[in-house]
Design a protein around this motif. Structure first.
Motif, PDB file in Angstrom:
ATOM      1  N   LYS A 127       0.829  -1.212   0.000  1.00  0.00           N
ATOM      2  CA  LYS A 127       0.000   0.000   0.000  1.00  0.00           C
ATOM      3  C   LYS A 127       0.859   1.256   0.000  1.00  0.00           C
ATOM      4  O   LYS A 127       0.538   2.233  -0.684  1.00  0.00           O
ATOM      5  CB  LYS A 127      -0.951  -0.017   1.193  1.00  0.00           C
ATOM      6  CG  LYS A 127      -2.069  -1.017   1.030  1.00  0.00           C
ATOM      7  CD  LYS A 127      -2.979  -1.054   2.229  1.00  0.00           C
ATOM      8  CE  LYS A 127      -4.047  -2.123   2.051  1.00  0.00           C
ATOM      9  NZ  LYS A 127      -4.917  -2.232   3.205  1.00  0.00           N
ATOM     10  N   LEU A 128       1.952   1.238   0.745  1.00  0.00           N
ATOM     11  CA  LEU A 128       2.851   2.390   0.764  1.00  0.00           C
ATOM     12  C   LEU A 128       3.458   2.612  -0.618  1.00  0.00           C
ATOM     13  O   LEU A 128       3.487   3.738  -1.119  1.00  0.00           O
ATOM     14  CB  LEU A 128       3.948   2.196   1.809  1.00  0.00           C
ATOM     15  CG  LEU A 128       4.989   3.298   1.903  1.00  0.00           C
ATOM     16  CD1 LEU A 128       4.339   4.613   2.367  1.00  0.00           C
ATOM     17  CD2 LEU A 128       6.097   2.910   2.847  1.00  0.00           C
ATOM     18  N   LEU A 129       3.914   1.544  -1.253  1.00  0.00           N
ATOM     19  CA  LEU A 129       4.500   1.675  -2.592  1.00  0.00           C
ATOM     20  C   LEU A 129       3.462   2.109  -3.623  1.00  0.00           C
ATOM     21  O   LEU A 129       3.752   2.899  -4.504  1.00  0.00           O
ATOM     22  CB  LEU A 129       5.130   0.354  -3.020  1.00  0.00           C
ATOM     23  CG  LEU A 129       6.433  -0.017  -2.321  1.00  0.00           C
ATOM     24  CD1 LEU A 129       6.829  -1.438  -2.661  1.00  0.00           C
ATOM     25  CD2 LEU A 129       7.533   0.955  -2.686  1.00  0.00           C
ATOM     26  N   ALA A 130       2.253   1.596  -3.508  1.00  0.00           N
ATOM     27  CA  ALA A 130       1.196   1.950  -4.466  1.00  0.00           C
ATOM     28  C   ALA A 130       0.818   3.421  -4.370  1.00  0.00           C
ATOM     29  O   ALA A 130       0.496   4.048  -5.374  1.00  0.00           O
ATOM     30  CB  ALA A 130      -0.027   1.070  -4.244  1.00  0.00           C
ATOM     31  N   THR A 131       0.867   3.984  -3.176  1.00  0.00           N
ATOM     32  CA  THR A 131       0.527   5.405  -3.032  1.00  0.00           C
ATOM     33  C   THR A 131       1.631   6.308  -3.576  1.00  0.00           C
ATOM     34  O   THR A 131       1.362   7.428  -3.971  1.00  0.00           O
ATOM     35  CB  THR A 131       0.235   5.780  -1.570  1.00  0.00           C
ATOM     36  OG1 THR A 131       1.370   5.482  -0.763  1.00  0.00           O
ATOM     37  CG2 THR A 131      -0.971   5.057  -1.048  1.00  0.00           C
ATOM     38  N   LYS A 132       2.866   5.811  -3.605  1.00  0.00           N
ATOM     39  CA  LYS A 132       3.973   6.606  -4.139  1.00  0.00           C
ATOM     40  C   LYS A 132       3.889   6.771  -5.656  1.00  0.00           C
ATOM     41  O   LYS A 132       4.353   7.757  -6.192  1.00  0.00           O
ATOM     42  CB  LYS A 132       5.312   5.974  -3.761  1.00  0.00           C
ATOM     43  CG  LYS A 132       5.642   6.097  -2.294  1.00  0.00           C
ATOM     44  CD  LYS A 132       6.999   5.519  -2.030  1.00  0.00           C
ATOM     45  CE  LYS A 132       7.369   5.652  -0.586  1.00  0.00           C
ATOM     46  NZ  LYS A 132       7.673   7.014  -0.180  1.00  0.00           N
ATOM     47  N   LYS A 133       3.345   5.789  -6.356  1.00  0.00           N
ATOM     48  CA  LYS A 133       3.156   5.815  -7.805  1.00  0.00           C
ATOM     49  C   LYS A 133       4.446   5.977  -8.600  1.00  0.00           C
ATOM     50  O   LYS A 133       4.424   6.341  -9.759  1.00  0.00           O
ATOM     51  CB  LYS A 133       2.168   6.905  -8.210  1.00  0.00           C
ATOM     52  CG  LYS A 133       0.786   6.697  -7.644  1.00  0.00           C
ATOM     53  CD  LYS A 133      -0.168   7.736  -8.120  1.00  0.00           C
ATOM     54  CE  LYS A 133      -1.541   7.479  -7.497  1.00  0.00           C
ATOM     55  NZ  LYS A 133      -2.529   8.423  -7.934  1.00  0.00           N
ATOM     56  N   LYS A 134       5.586   5.732  -7.969  1.00  0.00           N
ATOM     57  CA  LYS A 134       6.851   5.743  -8.683  1.00  0.00           C
ATOM     58  C   LYS A 134       7.840   4.866  -7.925  1.00  0.00           C
ATOM     59  O   LYS A 134       7.598   4.486  -6.783  1.00  0.00           O
ATOM     60  CB  LYS A 134       7.410   7.160  -8.834  1.00  0.00           C
ATOM     61  CG  LYS A 134       7.737   7.849  -7.529  1.00  0.00           C
ATOM     62  CD  LYS A 134       8.324   9.218  -7.766  1.00  0.00           C
ATOM     63  CE  LYS A 134       8.745   9.834  -6.430  1.00  0.00           C
ATOM     64  NZ  LYS A 134       9.492  11.049  -6.601  1.00  0.00           N
ATOM     65  N   LYS A 187      15.667   3.944   1.041  1.00  0.00           N
ATOM     66  CA  LYS A 187      14.706   4.957   1.475  1.00  0.00           C
ATOM     67  C   LYS A 187      13.460   4.298   2.073  1.00  0.00           C
ATOM     68  O   LYS A 187      12.943   4.735   3.099  1.00  0.00           O
ATOM     69  CB  LYS A 187      14.312   5.850   0.301  1.00  0.00           C
ATOM     70  CG  LYS A 187      13.549   7.098   0.720  1.00  0.00           C
ATOM     71  CD  LYS A 187      13.330   8.021  -0.452  1.00  0.00           C
ATOM     72  CE  LYS A 187      14.605   8.805  -0.675  1.00  0.00           C
ATOM     73  NZ  LYS A 187      14.433   9.909  -1.617  1.00  0.00           N
ATOM     74  N   LEU A 188      12.993   3.231   1.434  1.00  0.00           N
ATOM     75  CA  LEU A 188      11.831   2.499   1.933  1.00  0.00           C
ATOM     76  C   LEU A 188      12.133   1.883   3.300  1.00  0.00           C
ATOM     77  O   LEU A 188      11.303   1.919   4.200  1.00  0.00           O
ATOM     78  CB  LEU A 188      11.425   1.421   0.934  1.00  0.00           C
ATOM     79  CG  LEU A 188      10.141   0.674   1.213  1.00  0.00           C
ATOM     80  CD1 LEU A 188       8.947   1.632   1.238  1.00  0.00           C
ATOM     81  CD2 LEU A 188       9.926  -0.405   0.170  1.00  0.00           C
ATOM     82  N   SER A 189      13.329   1.361   3.447  1.00  0.00           N
ATOM     83  CA  SER A 189      13.756   0.781   4.718  1.00  0.00           C
ATOM     84  C   SER A 189      13.747   1.830   5.828  1.00  0.00           C
ATOM     85  O   SER A 189      13.308   1.559   6.952  1.00  0.00           O
ATOM     86  CB  SER A 189      15.154   0.182   4.575  1.00  0.00           C
ATOM     87  OG  SER A 189      15.644  -0.256   5.803  1.00  0.00           O
ATOM     88  N   ALA A 216       5.523  -0.529  -7.015  1.00  0.00           N
ATOM     89  CA  ALA A 216       4.307  -1.337  -6.952  1.00  0.00           C
ATOM     90  C   ALA A 216       3.684  -1.399  -8.329  1.00  0.00           C
ATOM     91  O   ALA A 216       3.640  -0.403  -9.047  1.00  0.00           O
ATOM     92  CB  ALA A 216       3.322  -0.747  -5.951  1.00  0.00           C
ATOM     93  N   LYS A 217       3.217  -2.570  -8.706  1.00  0.00           N
ATOM     94  CA  LYS A 217       2.460  -2.705  -9.948  1.00  0.00           C
ATOM     95  C   LYS A 217       1.012  -2.387  -9.617  1.00  0.00           C
ATOM     96  O   LYS A 217       0.459  -2.906  -8.658  1.00  0.00           O
ATOM     97  CB  LYS A 217       2.573  -4.112 -10.507  1.00  0.00           C
ATOM     98  CG  LYS A 217       3.936  -4.426 -11.049  1.00  0.00           C
ATOM     99  CD  LYS A 217       3.936  -5.777 -11.707  1.00  0.00           C
ATOM    100  CE  LYS A 217       5.275  -6.088 -12.304  1.00  0.00           C
ATOM    101  NZ  LYS A 217       5.262  -7.414 -12.937  1.00  0.00           N
ATOM    102  N   THR A 218       0.437  -1.503 -10.408  1.00  0.00           N
ATOM    103  CA  THR A 218      -0.955  -1.130 -10.206  1.00  0.00           C
ATOM    104  C   THR A 218      -1.720  -1.396 -11.492  1.00  0.00           C
ATOM    105  O   THR A 218      -1.129  -1.734 -12.515  1.00  0.00           O
ATOM    106  CB  THR A 218      -1.093   0.360  -9.814  1.00  0.00           C
ATOM    107  OG1 THR A 218      -0.537   1.152 -10.858  1.00  0.00           O
ATOM    108  CG2 THR A 218      -0.369   0.656  -8.500  1.00  0.00           C
ATOM    109  N   ILE A 219      -3.000  -1.217 -11.465  1.00  0.00           N
ATOM    110  CA  ILE A 219      -3.833  -1.480 -12.636  1.00  0.00           C
ATOM    111  C   ILE A 219      -3.411  -0.625 -13.835  1.00  0.00           C
ATOM    112  O   ILE A 219      -3.510  -1.062 -14.974  1.00  0.00           O
ATOM    113  CB  ILE A 219      -5.339  -1.287 -12.297  1.00  0.00           C
ATOM    114  CG1 ILE A 219      -6.226  -1.892 -13.369  1.00  0.00           C
ATOM    115  CG2 ILE A 219      -5.667   0.170 -12.071  1.00  0.00           C
ATOM    116  CD1 ILE A 219      -6.193  -3.381 -13.435  1.00  0.00           C
TER     117      ILE A 219
END
Length: 70
Positions: free
Chosen positions: A10-17, A23-25, A63-66
């Motif tokens: 969810k965190l990666l999907a909200t970043k959209k890049k 940095k994620l760590s 994140a892979k999104t639709i």
């Protein structure tokens, strides 16, 4: 364990890049080896994309999104 993977996705999907593993760590206050293990599980499920950058051996995660499928 599964809940943590959901939070990561969810965190990666909200970043959209793409973002770096380092940095994620830092954001999740999780050691990189543990985070990478969770990311590999998410990658095997087709939810994230892990790429290895050439600059300073960076590991990038997205994140892979639709939208990726259109």
């Amino acid at each position: 364990m599964v809940a943590r993977r959901e939070i990561i996705y969810k965190l990666l999907a909200t970043k959209k890049k793409a973002t770096s593993l380092q940095k994620l760590s830092e954001e999740l206050e999780t050691p990189m080896p543990h985070l990478l293990n969770d990311l590999k599980h998410l990658e095997s499920e087709g939810l994230v994309e892990i790429s290895f950058g050439e600059e300073k051996a960076a590991i990038m995660v997205k994140a892979k999104t639709i939208e990726d499928y259109f």
